[in-house]
Scaffold this motif. Structure first.
Motif, PDB file in Angstrom:
ATOM      1  N   MET A  29     147.088 111.098   7.282  1.00 34.82           N
ATOM      2  CA  MET A  29     147.669 110.748   8.574  1.00 34.82           C
ATOM      3  C   MET A  29     147.626 109.226   8.699  1.00 34.82           C
ATOM      4  O   MET A  29     146.573 108.617   8.508  1.00 34.82           O
ATOM      5  CB  MET A  29     146.883 111.393   9.717  1.00 34.82           C
ATOM      6  CG  MET A  29     147.420 111.024  11.092  1.00 34.82           C
ATOM      7  SD  MET A  29     146.462 111.761  12.453  1.00 34.82           S
ATOM      8  CE  MET A  29     147.174 113.398  12.507  1.00 34.82           C
ATOM      9  N   VAL A  30     148.775 108.635   8.999  1.00 38.18           N
ATOM     10  CA  VAL A  30     148.873 107.174   9.104  1.00 38.18           C
ATOM     11  C   VAL A  30     149.047 106.790  10.568  1.00 38.18           C
ATOM     12  O   VAL A  30     150.023 107.190  11.211  1.00 38.18           O
ATOM     13  CB  VAL A  30     150.044 106.627   8.266  1.00 38.18           C
ATOM     14  CG1 VAL A  30     150.121 105.104   8.384  1.00 38.18           C
ATOM     15  CG2 VAL A  30     149.895 107.050   6.798  1.00 38.18           C
ATOM     16  N   LEU A  31     148.096 106.007  11.072  1.00 39.63           N
ATOM     17  CA  LEU A  31     148.142 105.525  12.450  1.00 39.63           C
ATOM     18  C   LEU A  31     148.560 104.062  12.448  1.00 39.63           C
ATOM     19  O   LEU A  31     147.889 103.234  11.829  1.00 39.63           O
ATOM     20  CB  LEU A  31     146.766 105.654  13.115  1.00 39.63           C
ATOM     21  CG  LEU A  31     146.404 106.980  13.788  1.00 39.63           C
ATOM     22  CD1 LEU A  31     146.471 108.135  12.806  1.00 39.63           C
ATOM     23  CD2 LEU A  31     145.014 106.896  14.401  1.00 39.63           C
ATOM     24  N   ASP A  32     149.658 103.773  13.117  1.00 39.64           N
ATOM     25  CA  ASP A  32     150.110 102.397  13.276  1.00 39.64           C
ATOM     26  C   ASP A  32     149.682 101.930  14.663  1.00 39.64           C
ATOM     27  O   ASP A  32     150.219 102.380  15.675  1.00 39.64           O
ATOM     28  CB  ASP A  32     151.633 102.318  13.114  1.00 39.64           C
ATOM     29  CG  ASP A  32     152.145 100.883  13.087  1.00 39.64           C
ATOM     30  OD1 ASP A  32     151.722 100.084  13.954  1.00 39.64           O
ATOM     31  OD2 ASP A  32     152.974 100.561  12.217  1.00 39.64           O
ATOM     32  N   LEU A 304     130.569 107.989  13.934  1.00 45.29           N
ATOM     33  CA  LEU A 304     131.719 107.644  13.092  1.00 45.29           C
ATOM     34  C   LEU A 304     133.037 107.746  13.861  1.00 45.29           C
ATOM     35  O   LEU A 304     133.931 106.920  13.677  1.00 45.29           O
ATOM     36  CB  LEU A 304     131.746 108.533  11.845  1.00 45.29           C
ATOM     37  CG  LEU A 304     130.484 108.445  10.977  1.00 45.29           C
ATOM     38  CD1 LEU A 304     130.602 109.344   9.762  1.00 45.29           C
ATOM     39  CD2 LEU A 304     130.211 107.011  10.556  1.00 45.29           C
ATOM     40  N   ILE A 305     133.163 108.733  14.727  1.00 50.99           N
ATOM     41  CA  ILE A 305     134.384 108.798  15.550  1.00 50.99           C
ATOM     42  C   ILE A 305     134.388 107.651  16.567  1.00 50.99           C
ATOM     43  O   ILE A 305     135.440 107.141  16.950  1.00 50.99           O
ATOM     44  CB  ILE A 305     134.553 110.185  16.227  1.00 50.99           C
ATOM     45  CG1 ILE A 305     136.000 110.340  16.733  1.00 50.99           C
ATOM     46  CG2 ILE A 305     133.552 110.404  17.341  1.00 50.99           C
ATOM     47  CD1 ILE A 305     136.330 111.741  17.225  1.00 50.99           C
ATOM     48  N   MET A 306     133.201 107.186  16.935  1.00 58.18           N
ATOM     49  CA  MET A 306     133.118 106.008  17.809  1.00 58.18           C
ATOM     50  C   MET A 306     133.573 104.756  17.062  1.00 58.18           C
ATOM     51  O   MET A 306     134.264 103.906  17.620  1.00 58.18           O
ATOM     52  CB  MET A 306     131.686 105.846  18.326  1.00 58.18           C
ATOM     53  CG  MET A 306     131.256 106.969  19.252  1.00 58.18           C
ATOM     54  SD  MET A 306     129.487 106.934  19.632  1.00 58.18           S
ATOM     55  CE  MET A 306     129.285 108.571  20.360  1.00 58.18           C
ATOM     56  N   LEU A 307     133.203 104.662  15.773  1.00 61.38           N
ATOM     57  CA  LEU A 307     133.619 103.508  14.970  1.00 61.38           C
ATOM     58  C   LEU A 307     135.143 103.457  14.850  1.00 61.38           C
ATOM     59  O   LEU A 307     135.754 102.407  15.080  1.00 61.38           O
ATOM     60  CB  LEU A 307     132.967 103.571  13.587  1.00 61.38           C
ATOM     61  CG  LEU A 307     133.182 102.368  12.661  1.00 61.38           C
ATOM     62  CD1 LEU A 307     132.036 102.260  11.649  1.00 61.38           C
ATOM     63  CD2 LEU A 307     134.501 102.424  11.916  1.00 61.38           C
ATOM     64  N   VAL A 308     135.769 104.582  14.484  1.00 64.22           N
ATOM     65  CA  VAL A 308     137.223 104.549  14.312  1.00 64.22           C
ATOM     66  C   VAL A 308     137.920 104.320  15.652  1.00 64.22           C
ATOM     67  O   VAL A 308     138.994 103.704  15.704  1.00 64.22           O
ATOM     68  CB  VAL A 308     137.757 105.813  13.602  1.00 64.22           C
ATOM     69  CG1 VAL A 308     137.196 105.901  12.190  1.00 64.22           C
ATOM     70  CG2 VAL A 308     137.465 107.090  14.368  1.00 64.22           C
ATOM     71  N   SER A 309     137.308 104.774  16.736  1.00 61.15           N
ATOM     72  CA  SER A 309     137.873 104.537  18.074  1.00 61.15           C
ATOM     73  C   SER A 309     137.835 103.061  18.435  1.00 61.15           C
ATOM     74  O   SER A 309     138.691 102.564  19.176  1.00 61.15           O
ATOM     75  CB  SER A 309     137.108 105.344  19.127  1.00 61.15           C
ATOM     76  OG  SER A 309     137.285 106.736  18.930  1.00 61.15           O
ATOM     77  N   SER A 310     136.827 102.352  17.918  1.00 60.20           N
ATOM     78  CA  SER A 310     136.726 100.919  18.208  1.00 60.20           C
ATOM     79  C   SER A 310     137.831 100.140  17.510  1.00 60.20           C
ATOM     80  O   SER A 310     138.245  99.078  17.972  1.00 60.20           O
ATOM     81  CB  SER A 310     135.356 100.375  17.792  1.00 60.20           C
ATOM     82  OG  SER A 310     135.215 100.393  16.388  1.00 60.20           O
ATOM     83  N   LEU A 311     138.345 100.679  16.405  1.00 67.60           N
ATOM     84  CA  LEU A 311     139.420 100.007  15.667  1.00 67.60           C
ATOM     85  C   LEU A 311     140.795 100.402  16.205  1.00 67.60           C
ATOM     86  O   LEU A 311     141.662  99.538  16.398  1.00 67.60           O
ATOM     87  CB  LEU A 311     139.330 100.337  14.171  1.00 67.60           C
ATOM     88  CG  LEU A 311     140.341  99.644  13.252  1.00 67.60           C
ATOM     89  CD1 LEU A 311     140.162  98.129  13.278  1.00 67.60           C
ATOM     90  CD2 LEU A 311     140.217 100.163  11.817  1.00 67.60           C
ATOM     91  N   ALA A 312     141.002 101.671  16.452  1.00 72.69           N
ATOM     92  CA  ALA A 312     142.334 102.158  16.843  1.00 72.69           C
ATOM     93  C   ALA A 312     142.483 102.356  18.343  1.00 72.69           C
ATOM     94  O   ALA A 312     143.611 102.507  18.823  1.00 72.69           O
ATOM     95  CB  ALA A 312     142.625 103.472  16.123  1.00 72.69           C
ATOM     96  N   GLY A 313     141.375 102.354  19.076  1.00 68.29           N
ATOM     97  CA  GLY A 313     141.418 102.670  20.505  1.00 68.29           C
ATOM     98  C   GLY A 313     141.072 104.134  20.718  1.00 68.29           C
ATOM     99  O   GLY A 313     141.589 104.999  19.998  1.00 68.29           O
TER     100      GLY A 313
END
Length: 341
Positions: A29-32, A304-313
């Motif tokens: 899955m690619v998130l832009d 870890l879901i908190m980490l990715v949320s910090s990058l993508a929102g």
């Protein structure tokens, strides 16, 4: 922020129990972040999102076959999970059942190939033990140890190598850096041929990576510590790409945590170094080094879901996770991948 803000509903059947037969045929899955769009690809398409001069940063730690099943001289069954080598043949281990393993107790594994004596009860109930064996410890471990698969994988792994990246080199992890499991040697060669630099970091993943967040306010969570190092030649590759305006793409949250732990506050540059990090990255964090992240799908309410949320929102991540559930992506260690660009 509240831990409940990072929850989502996951059907049990979407938790991957087996690794992919072909690593790079997992879904991607690619998130832009700029366009706020979501694409559905196959992992080997990752090369299309990497440009000449970019630097892909991988974690070359190797998982120890750290789960041991043995017995006391009374015949009682005992389980060890190796957590950390203190020095030489002295280790910190997690034990089960704990009430049977007091200092002085001796345990035998693999019909006597490996013996252990409990020396001390540590904080949190872990034990300090001393091992006895003939030959080389890691060779004995390879013969009798099992991979320490996460608790949500309930089926036994037939091939230990499936829980190692193809570039795993330095033993010391209690869990795999799972985003890296999707790469094949062939895909890495194609990436190099396209002019993308590949740099290594080493972070030995601790069992604390599966520790749940038990406080409601995430700012109060005490993050576990993990050991890392970066060599000078790898720091130079990362810095060269950074200085020339190319992207730094971290493979996995472990690589991300190393880079963000050591990066200069102003320049984002890194250096040869070794140490321990307990960095906790959650929304509001300002990234210093990485531009993009390749990662798997993480547990609800995890760090870890908190980490990715910090990058993508957070909102974009929760939207993506809900779409992944709808599209029946596979989740967690042996599951599918995500690129945050």
């Amino acid at each position: 922020m509240k831990v409940s803000e990072f929850n989502y509903e996951l059907p049990k059947e979407l938790i991957a129990q087996h690794p992919y037969d072909k690593r790079d045929e997992a879904r991607l899955m690619v998130l832009d972040r700029e366009k706020q769009t979501i694409e559905h690809k196959v992992f080997k398409d990752i090369i299309d999102y990497l440009n000449p001069g970019d630097c892909l940063v991988i974690n070359n730690t190797k998982v120890l076959p750290a789960r041991l099943y043995g017995e006391k001289d009374t015949g009682a069954k005992i389980e060890f999970l190796l957590l950390k080598r203190i020095n030489e043949d002295f280790w910190e281990v997690m034990v089960r059942p704990g009430n049977k393993l007091k200092p002085g107790t001796k345990v035998m594994f693999g019909n006597g190939l490996l013996k252990a004596e409990i020396l001390e009860v540590l904080d949190g109930g872990n034990r300090k033990v001393k091992f006895e064996y003939e030959g080389i410890f890691n060779e004995v471990l390879d013969e009798i140890g099992l991979m320490p698969l996460p608790p949500y994988i309930t089926e036994r792994l037939k091939d230990n190598n499936k829980y190692q990246t193809v570039y795993a080199k330095y033993e010391g992890s209690s869990a795999a850096p799972t985003a890296g499991l999707h790469f094949t040697k062939e895909l890495l060669e194609e990436i190099k041929e396209k002019g993308i630099e590949i740099a290594n970091v080493t972070l030995h993943v601790g069992i604390g990576t599966f520790r749940p967040v038990k406080v409601e306010n995430i700012e109060e969570h005490n993050m576990h510590s993990e050991h890392y190092y970066i060599k000078s030649e790898d720091a130079e590759k990362i810095n060269k790409a950074k200085k020339e305006g190319h992207k730094i793409i971290a493979v996995g949250t472990t690589s991300c945590r190393v880079l963000e732990s050591v990066a200069d506050e102003n320049t984002g540059l890194v250096r040869e170094t070794e140490g321990d990090t307990n960095i906790f990255i959650y929304p509001g964090y300002k990234f210093k080094c990485i531009d993009n992240l390749i990662t798997n799908f993480h547990l609800p309410e995890s760090t870890l879901i908190m980490l990715v949320s910090s990058l993508a929102g957070r909102d974009f991540i929760m939207k993506a996770y809900n779409e992944a559930v709808k599209e029946e992506y596979k989740f967690f260690s042996f599951g599918d991948a995500m690129l945050i660009k």
